[in-house]
Design an enzyme around this catalytic site. Structure first.
Site, PDB file in Angstrom:
ATOM      1  N   TRP A 170       0.821  -1.214   0.000  1.00 41.26           N
ATOM      2  CA  TRP A 170       0.000   0.000   0.000  1.00 41.26           C
ATOM      3  C   TRP A 170       0.856   1.267   0.000  1.00 41.26           C
ATOM      4  CZ3 TRP A 170      -0.522  -4.105   3.348  1.00 41.26           C
ATOM      5  CH2 TRP A 170       0.151  -4.015   4.562  1.00 41.26           C
ATOM      6  N   ARG A 171       2.176   1.108   0.064  1.00 36.20           N
ATOM      7  CA  ARG A 171       3.043   2.288  -0.013  1.00 36.20           C
ATOM      8  C   ARG A 171       3.381   2.644  -1.456  1.00 36.20           C
ATOM      9  NH1 ARG A 171       6.644   1.178   5.407  1.00 36.20           N
ATOM     10  NH2 ARG A 171       5.066   1.979   6.801  1.00 36.20           N
ATOM     11  N   ASP A 215      -2.278   6.767  16.252  1.00 36.32           N
ATOM     12  CA  ASP A 215      -2.605   5.377  16.576  1.00 36.32           C
ATOM     13  C   ASP A 215      -1.685   4.942  17.722  1.00 36.32           C
ATOM     14  OD1 ASP A 215      -0.126   4.991  15.456  1.00 36.32           O
ATOM     15  OD2 ASP A 215      -0.748   3.337  14.143  1.00 36.32           O
ATOM     16  N   GLN A 230      -5.956  -3.480  14.269  1.00 34.20           N
ATOM     17  CA  GLN A 230      -5.860  -4.654  15.144  1.00 34.20           C
ATOM     18  C   GLN A 230      -5.303  -5.892  14.456  1.00 34.20           C
ATOM     19  OE1 GLN A 230      -9.706  -3.619  15.767  1.00 34.20           O
ATOM     20  NE2 GLN A 230      -9.625  -3.463  17.978  1.00 34.20           N
ATOM     21  N   CYS A 289      17.986   4.794  16.502  1.00 35.28           N
ATOM     22  CA  CYS A 289      16.839   5.690  16.250  1.00 35.28           C
ATOM     23  C   CYS A 289      17.276   7.064  15.739  1.00 35.28           C
ATOM     24  CB  CYS A 289      16.031   5.844  17.529  1.00 35.28           C
ATOM     25  SG  CYS A 289      14.640   6.957  17.327  1.00 35.28           S
ATOM     26  N   GLU A 312      -5.888   0.549   5.439  1.00 42.81           N
ATOM     27  CA  GLU A 312      -6.021   1.078   6.798  1.00 42.81           C
ATOM     28  C   GLU A 312      -7.032   0.283   7.615  1.00 42.81           C
ATOM     29  OE1 GLU A 312      -4.154   3.024   8.325  1.00 42.81           O
ATOM     30  OE2 GLU A 312      -2.984   3.847   6.686  1.00 42.81           O
ATOM     31  N   LEU A 318      -9.365 -12.807   8.529  1.00 37.81           N
ATOM     32  CA  LEU A 318      -8.732 -11.574   9.036  1.00 37.81           C
ATOM     33  C   LEU A 318      -9.320 -11.157  10.385  1.00 37.81           C
ATOM     34  CD1 LEU A 318      -8.193  -8.705   6.430  1.00 37.81           C
ATOM     35  CD2 LEU A 318      -6.535  -9.744   7.943  1.00 37.81           C
ATOM     36  N   TYR A 378      -8.636   8.607  13.023  1.00 35.59           N
ATOM     37  CA  TYR A 378      -7.348   8.081  12.569  1.00 35.59           C
ATOM     38  C   TYR A 378      -7.386   7.772  11.060  1.00 35.59           C
ATOM     39  CZ  TYR A 378      -3.916   4.775  11.143  1.00 35.59           C
ATOM     40  OH  TYR A 378      -2.952   4.161  10.409  1.00 35.59           O
ATOM     41  N   CYS A 438      14.803  13.001  21.959  1.00 34.21           N
ATOM     42  CA  CYS A 438      13.896  12.175  22.764  1.00 34.21           C
ATOM     43  C   CYS A 438      14.145  12.341  24.266  1.00 34.21           C
ATOM     44  CB  CYS A 438      14.072  10.707  22.362  1.00 34.21           C
ATOM     45  SG  CYS A 438      12.983   9.609  23.266  1.00 34.21           S
TER      46      CYS A 438
HETATM   47 FE1  SF4 Z   1      13.784   6.690  19.483  1.00 37.98          FE
HETATM   48 FE2  SF4 Z   1      13.079   7.731  21.824  1.00 37.98          FE
HETATM   49 FE3  SF4 Z   1      11.769   5.636  20.817  1.00 37.98          FE
HETATM   50 FE4  SF4 Z   1      14.265   5.369  21.723  1.00 37.98          FE
HETATM   51  S1  SF4 Z   1      12.463   5.896  22.923  1.00 37.98           S
HETATM   52  S2  SF4 Z   1      13.438   4.501  19.834  1.00 37.98           S
HETATM   53  S3  SF4 Z   1      15.164   7.307  21.124  1.00 37.98           S
HETATM   54  S4  SF4 Z   1      11.848   7.697  19.955  1.00 37.98           S
END
Ligand code: SF4
Length: 372
Positions: A26-27, A138, A44, A202, A39, A82, A120, A208
């Site tokens: 779907w991308r 979500d 679920q 990440c 979607e 499904l 959503y 974060c």
């Molecule tokens: Fe990234 Fe923060 Fe999630 Fe760790 S907690 S994967 S740093 S968004």
């Protein structure tokens, strides 16, 4: 998070998404109908489960018009396996609504007016198909936003939920909202998982707050889950005839609700885990529906499955009977035909188990079970 950091966050996330995102069917489309199908299927349900259903469904019903014209039993049969069949009915109704209004709605309000389309789904279709700046929220987005903010409130309601929505909207890249929404969800589905998030990999690590605090798994703050309710049932698989003429007793469900239109097997509620009592109740029900000639042919393996907060245990029994007229509403269904009817996943597994038992007993009618 400081406002001046937002453009860098967007760039980092989109760069990571374009380089690392999973290649999902779907991308490759901006067709609002195909996106709506994906979607609803993904609600679920895991991505790897959805992929073959998505491809098969779009092959059978390539446009909203084709789906709108299809009879409900065909739509349910394409969805069978499904689960959460209300989604299939909503999708069918949404296709009819699109055909009735002459075109797919192109704004949030119009999309929200389609059956089964909540906040959503409307935001997902609006951003991915039409490039509208509407943030999706979500479970994955809630987790990522809660961790980015180190949000110390219940993220599922009230002020906590509002803070998540505001953050998702504020961070959304207006230049490519569809890709950005998918990138946040992809991050939540792959790196920022509920347990053991892979923070070293990440792209948002530097933004974060939960990572900086050293406890990403402490977020999101959610209330304790309600304990699941146990449901125990005895199920009677009543077989008439042998070989190619073997038939099983079933009926189409009349009641409204999740499984309306699906075919059911005879069953009886159980108050406790008492196997002798379960057998008695199943036999009583089988005889009530197919006459006194019904006799036990074997016990089948128990089946456990869960639906929302219900932990369901099915205790199936295989009965045989010579020619018998079933009670009103019930029908003898040829074993090959049973596999083509709309049948919920649990019943489908029970029928496959019966097929195996028939094969083991030397009845070639059990071969049909392989096709389920
Ligand atoms: Fe990234 Fe923060 Fe999630 Fe760790 S907690 S994967 S740093 S968004």
């Amino acid at each position: 998070m400081k406002l001046e950091a937002v453009p860098a966050l967007r760039r980092a996330l989109l760069r990571w998404y374009h380089a690392q995102a999973r290649d999902l069917p779907w991308r490759h489309t901006s067709d609002p109908y195909a996106i709506l199908v994906s979607e609803l299927m993904l609600q679920q349900t895991q991505v790897k489960t959805v992929i073959p259903y998505y491809e098969k469904f779009l092959k059978a019903f390539p446009t909203a018009r084709a789906l709108a014209k299809a009879p409900e039993d065909k739509v349910l049969a394409a969805w069978a396996g499904l689960g959460y069949y209300r989604r299939a009915r909503f999708l069918h109704a949404a296709a009819k609504a699109v055909v009735a209004r002459g075109a797919f709605p192109r704004d949030l309000e119009g999309l929200r007016g389609l059956p089964g389309v909540g906040a959503y789904t409307a935001a997902a279709v609006a951003s991915i198909a039409f490039g509208l700046p509407a943030a999706v929220v979500d479970g994955n987005v809630v987790r990522v936003m809660s961790r980015l903010l180190a949000l110390d409130q219940d993220a599922g309601r009230g002020a906590g939920a509002a803070a998540v929505r505001e953050a998702a909207q504020a961070l959304l890249d207006p230049g490519d909202p569809g890709a950005f929404n998918q990138a946040v969800m992809e991050l939540g589905a792959t790196l920022c998982s509920p347990a053991k998030p892979r923070c070293p990999a990440c792209p948002l690590q530097g933004h974060c707050a939960a990572f900086r605090a050293g406890e990403p798994e402490a977020y999101p703050v959610l209330p304790a889950r309600a304990p699941s309710r146990r449901v125990l049932k005895a199920v009677a698989l009543v077989v008439q005839g042998r070989g190619a003429r073997a038939q099983v007793l079933m009926k189409p469900r009349q009641a409204s609700g999740r499984l309306q239109g699906f075919w059911a097997l005879p069953e009886a509620a159980l108050a406790s885990e008492d196997e002798a009592m379960a057998e008695q109740k199943a036999l009583r029900e089988a005889r009530r529906l197919a006459g006194k000639g019904v006799a036990l042919a074997g016990r089948l393996p128990k089946l456990r499955h869960s639906i929302t907060v219900h932990a369901i245990q099915l205790w199936p029994f295989w009965f045989s009977v010579k020619a018998a007229a079933p009670r009103a509403g019930w029908r003898w269904v040829g074993l090959a035909q049973a596999g083509k009817l709309p049948v919920a996943a649990a019943e489908r597994k029970l029928l496959a188990t019966l097929g195996k038992a028939l094969r083991k007993s030397g009845d070639e009618a059990g071969e049909w079970g392989l096709k389920l």
